[in-house]
Design an enzyme around this catalytic site. Structure first.
Site: not given
Length: 380
Positions: A244, A303, A305
């Site tokens: 990241c 995930d 998100r």
């Protein structure tokens, strides 16, 4: 009369749907019970994560008449082979089937979170209302497992608890994203001489997201965009378990090289799980699971998100056609669903290291990230 006047004027002070869900999230974060209303009546709810034996006993006796159910996510149920592979619905079991001798939070948490819990009881479909309790726990970035009462008919006594409707929870994310507005901005020169302007957005419940405008983008062309989810371990501390931090820096430099663009920085730590749950997932990875299975054992999707916020931010800034810098197909579909036209995709591939190679390989193999081979073959 005063109370009635306050209630009747409350519509002037924010969206009542967002207010109700926000208050319920506050109850979860404060380890307090709340009421959830749905098609099968009212269920009282206590999130497990953060609660203790005393609170569990008080909830079971005081709100459930001694009969409460444990509800866990359908994702965890599949990982534990409690339901068919095609079933994504939450499931529940009576607390008495887990700890018949009295409240035992450690035992309940074992069933809700452990990699290999002992003597797993039988579970049955939870239904929409109890399943929504799990969704709320996720929104609060807590382990998706709750104690719930059996359905009861609404009464005036329920007004002493924060109450939220299942249908309000289901529209919360997209509705909240639509309230994002720019509230401040300033010029911020960043590393390596990159000229940028930070535009800070705030939503209706105080959440913050940031747009970093790099250089002077061409207003007539699709805007180069990098959507980056916060990663405290990688962005701040340089963790080698992920890529990241490297992607953040590479993204900023690529935007500058392209003549300018925008980096959207969203508070979605740990692919939306939150920092605490990210550490739980790391612990499971250290026991042998990959990043996908670790998230799912905890009860989350790989995930969690959402990209509605990024879409609304770009529109507020005046851009709806973009070139997206990403390796993640989910971002392409997520931004398209938010009404953003994606004219092209550019990769953001970093070099693997000994600590994140398995993580990157899992993202490519199981999550469909478009890494090719360059980032995995080159090791630093």
């Amino acid at each position: 009369m005063l109370q009635k006047n306050i209630a009747s004027s409350s519509l002037s002070f924010g969206d009542p749907i967002l207010t109700a869900v926000h208050r319920a999230l506050g109850e979860i974060q404060g380890n307090r019970p709340f009421a959830l209303t749905g098609e099968d009546g009212v269920r009282f709810v206590l999130a497990l994560d953060g609660s203790d034996d005393h609170q569990m006993a008080a909830f079971v006796d005081g709100f459930c008449g001694g009969e409460a159910d444990l509800v866990i996510s359908g994702v965890r149920a599949r990982m534990m082979k409690l339901t068919p592979e095609s079933d994504d619905g939450a499931v529940l079991t009576p607390v008495t089937s887990i700890s018949a001798g009295g409240p035992d939070m450690a035992r309940v948490m074992e069933i809700a979170t452990a990699l290999k819990p002992d003597a797993v009881p039988s579970f049955t479909p939870a239904g929409r209302t109890a399943g929504t309790a799990v969704d709320l726990a996720k929104l609060a970035q807590r382990i998706p497992a709750c104690l719930v009462s059996r359905p009861v008919e609404p009464t005036d006594d329920d007004e002493t608890l924060i109450t939220v409707r299942t249908e309000d929870v289901e529209v919360f994310r997209a509705r909240l994203a639509a309230t994002l507005k720019p509230v401040s901005e300033a010029r911020v020169p960043i590393a390596d001489g990159i000229a940028s302007r930070f535009v800070i957005f705030r939503n209706a419940i105080g959440g913050i997201a940031t747009a970093v405008i790099v250089g002077e983008p061409d207003a007539t062309a699709p805007l180069p965009v990098r959507v980056h989810s916060s990663c405290a371990t990688g962005d701040i501390f340089g963790s080698r378990r992920c890529d990241c931090g490297e992607q953040l820096q590479l993204g900023l430099h690529r935007l500058e090289e392209l003549g300018g663009g925008c980096l959207i920085y969203l508070d979605q730590e740990g692919r939306g799980l939150g920092l605490a749950n990210k550490m739980h997932a790391y612990t499971l990875q250290d026991q042998g699971l990959d990043t996908v299975d670790a998230n799912m054992v905890l009860g989350f999707h790989d995930d969690e998100r959402d990209y509605h916020a990024a879409g609304f931010m770009l529109k507020r800034l005046g851009w709806e056609r973009i070139t997206l810098l990403t390796n993640n197909p989910t971002k392409l579909t997520g931004l398209a669903a938010a009404g953003i036209e994606i004219s092209d995709r550019l990769p953001v591939v970093t070099k693997a290291n000994a600590d994140n190679r398995r993580y990157l390989e899992t993202k490519a193999r199981r999550a469909g990230h478009l890494l090719g081979t360059a980032g995995l073959l080159e090791t630093v």
